[in-house]
Design an enzyme around this catalytic site. Structure first.
Site, mmCIF file in Angstrom:
data_model
loop_
_atom_site.group_PDB
_atom_site.id
_atom_site.type_symbol
_atom_site.label_atom_id
_atom_site.label_comp_id
_atom_site.label_asym_id
_atom_site.label_seq_id
_atom_site.Cartn_x
_atom_site.Cartn_y
_atom_site.Cartn_z
ATOM 1 N N ASN A 7 0.877 -1.178 0.000
ATOM 2 C CA ASN A 7 0.000 0.000 0.000
ATOM 3 C C ASN A 7 0.911 1.224 0.000
ATOM 4 O O ASN A 7 1.540 1.546 1.003
ATOM 5 C CB ASN A 7 -0.880 -0.029 1.252
ATOM 6 C CG ASN A 7 -1.763 1.197 1.368
ATOM 7 O OD1 ASN A 7 -1.764 2.063 0.491
ATOM 8 N ND2 ASN A 7 -2.505 1.284 2.461
ATOM 9 N N ARG A 91 -2.546 -2.180 -3.349
ATOM 10 C CA ARG A 91 -3.767 -1.449 -3.063
ATOM 11 C C ARG A 91 -3.761 -0.191 -3.932
ATOM 12 O O ARG A 91 -2.842 0.617 -3.847
ATOM 13 C CB ARG A 91 -3.812 -1.046 -1.591
ATOM 14 C CG ARG A 91 -5.060 -0.281 -1.311
ATOM 15 C CD ARG A 91 -5.088 0.308 0.063
ATOM 16 N NE ARG A 91 -6.377 0.962 0.225
ATOM 17 C CZ ARG A 91 -6.687 1.716 1.247
ATOM 18 N NH1 ARG A 91 -5.828 1.891 2.211
ATOM 19 N NH2 ARG A 91 -7.869 2.266 1.326
ATOM 20 N N HIS A 180 -12.912 2.620 -0.015
ATOM 21 C CA HIS A 180 -12.902 1.514 0.968
ATOM 22 C C HIS A 180 -13.593 0.264 0.400
ATOM 23 O O HIS A 180 -14.092 -0.570 1.156
ATOM 24 C CB HIS A 180 -13.653 1.882 2.274
ATOM 25 C CG HIS A 180 -13.087 3.034 3.022
ATOM 26 N ND1 HIS A 180 -13.887 4.028 3.550
ATOM 27 C CD2 HIS A 180 -11.830 3.350 3.364
ATOM 28 C CE1 HIS A 180 -13.135 4.925 4.172
ATOM 29 N NE2 HIS A 180 -11.878 4.525 4.077
ATOM 30 N N ARG A 241 -12.300 15.197 8.383
ATOM 31 C CA ARG A 241 -13.041 15.600 7.171
ATOM 32 C C ARG A 241 -14.497 15.897 7.501
ATOM 33 O O ARG A 241 -15.108 15.191 8.311
ATOM 34 C CB ARG A 241 -12.990 14.485 6.122
ATOM 35 C CG ARG A 241 -11.664 14.398 5.418
ATOM 36 C CD ARG A 241 -11.633 13.226 4.448
ATOM 37 N NE ARG A 241 -10.578 12.300 4.806
ATOM 38 C CZ ARG A 241 -10.479 11.060 4.378
ATOM 39 N NH1 ARG A 241 -11.388 10.560 3.553
ATOM 40 N NH2 ARG A 241 -9.484 10.289 4.760
ATOM 41 N N GLU A 385 -8.166 -5.679 4.931
ATOM 42 C CA GLU A 385 -7.990 -5.308 3.524
ATOM 43 C C GLU A 385 -6.787 -6.021 2.903
ATOM 44 O O GLU A 385 -6.821 -6.409 1.741
ATOM 45 C CB GLU A 385 -7.846 -3.787 3.388
ATOM 46 C CG GLU A 385 -9.165 -3.082 3.673
ATOM 47 C CD GLU A 385 -9.019 -1.589 3.845
ATOM 48 O OE1 GLU A 385 -9.211 -0.879 2.867
ATOM 49 O OE2 GLU A 385 -8.712 -1.137 4.973
#
Ligand code: AMP
Length: 398
Positions: A7, A91, A180, A241, A385
């Site tokens: 990743n 990823r 996601h 956020r 993941e």
């Protein structure tokens, strides 16, 4: 098979080496501050000691070569040679509309990912640098790309279009993509497996609540809606956020505060969410929970507003699917914050949700946290993941 999962971000590279037969993690680690002074590799072989190796990393190629050195080190390594790595899984953040599933990486695919750079200008170029570095150092090892956006490509037009002139979709591909996806896909499928039910028969809502957070509606094994949009700024209130706001706020604030659009966007990305709502108590839910337990009004406001937004999305996805069988919580907050799950579920009485508090306070298990009488099942499913990427890589590379 041994699969190296990568990743790659702008200045970091996370990795896990996974044995695909046992699905065990053989070693994992992180290169941080790549291209910046003070870079280091943190390497942990399973069952061994964590090491921190400070070494200049001028670029990602150097980072990948240090990871390979660590994995093959005579004393603390876990491989006798590089040839033991059977495939690499990357990823990848944004596959636009080009990728509705994972893919083996070749030059054509690299060109197609590059075309999506506009949609994820921070992430995609970094992902591509990781791919190039691995290709140079392991030219004969197959590499697969697993996109954050791919699982959501099954959304119908009515879910992915925005109410703006259609020509902007046609010209610039402005639409909801969602992120996601690997986590939403893994968690929803795992929930069905744990319940012993057919994935294709279920209506599942997944609440991925981590630093970034998103909800998705998965009907009969396919994503039909999700809360993040063109970018990961839309939807839930997150750590820093804002999630959904009235778009007119941007212009209003720019005028009032005498700031540029870029500066307002930085506020929405980095200074908003629970951090901003709590008047800077924290973006971390451990601190917010402490604040809540001490009666801190700032922490209470942030937590309540956050959970209300999650519950509102759950409600809208019940409508999108005309019902729901299972609601899953996952990621850092979803897996570890019983208080958040409680607050969200307080809004779900109309679904007949009855929480089992003992189960709600357990950790690290795939578990139903509702009573057997509860009309809708609520579960905690720890996401994985890296494992999902490794499985996809094996599927493509074998
Ligand atoms: P993730 O992005 O999935 O790694 O989630 C990271 C976030 O999970 C952190 O910023 C925390 O807000 C939250 N988190 C992690 N551990 C806990 C915990 N034990 N209790 C509450 N929140 C936690």
């Amino acid at each position: 098979m041994k699969i190296l999962v990568i990743n790659c971000g702008r200045s970091f590279l996370k990795f896990q080496l996974i044995d695909s037969e046992t699905e065990a993690v053989i070693a994992k680690g992180l290169c941080e501050r790549i291209g910046i002074e003070g870079s280091k590799l943190i390497y942990t072989p399973t069952g061994g000691e964590k090491q921190e190796i400070e070494e200049p990393m001028e670029d990602h190629k150097k980072a990948v070569s240090l990871v390979i050195d660590a994995l093959t080190d005579k004393e603390t390594g876990v491989l006798t040679s590089l040839s033991e790595i059977n495939a690499v899984g990357h990823r990848l953040v944004h596959g636009g509309e080009k990728f509705a599933s994972s893919t083996l990486i070749n030059e054509e695919v690299i060109a197609a990912i590059t075309e999506c750079n506009d949609l994820a200008p921070l992430h995609n170029p970094a992902n591509l640098i990781g791919i190039r570095a691995c290709k140079e150092l392991m030219p004969d090892v197959p590499q697969a790309g697993v996109f954050d956006t791919a699982f959501h490509q099954t959304m119908p037009e009515e879910a992915y279009l925005y109410g703006i002139p259609y020509e902007y979709y046609e010209k610039y591909r402005i639409r909801r993509y969602g992120f996601h996806g690997t986590s939403h896909s893994y968690v929803s499928a795992r929930a069905a497996e744990v319940l012993g039910k057919k994935y294709e028969d279920l209506k599942i809502i997944v609440c991925h609540l981590g630093n970034g957070a998103s909800v998705s509606a998965v009907k009969n094994g396919k994503c039909v809606d999700t809360s993040m949009g063109l970018t990961p700024l839309e939807g839930l209130i997150m750590g820093t956020r804002s999630g959904d706001i009235d778009p007119a706020i941007i212009e209003f604030l720019a005028h009032k505060e005498g700031r540029s659009i870029d500066e307002i966007m930085a506020v929405l990305n980095k200074k908003s969410g629970v951090l901003g709502l709590s008047e800077n108590v924290s973006s971390d839910f451990r601190d917010l929970e402490d604040g809540y337990n001490n009666g801190d009004a700032n922490a209470i406001r942030a937590l309540k507003t956050y959970c209300y937004r999650v519950a509102k999305y759950v409600g809208s996805y019940v409508a999108a699917m005309n019902g729901v069988d299972v609601i899953c919580f996952t990621a850092g907050i979803g897996e570890n914050a019983p208080l958040v799950r409680n607050f969200v579920c307080e809004h779900l009485g109309y679904l007949g949700v009855e929480l089992d508090q003992e189960a709600n306070h357990k950790r690290g298990e795939d578990i139903a946290i509702t009573t057997p009488e509860s009309r809708t099942t609520v579960m905690v499913i720890p996401t994985n993941e890296e494992l999902a990427i490794a499985r996809e890589t094996v599927r493509l590379a074998v």
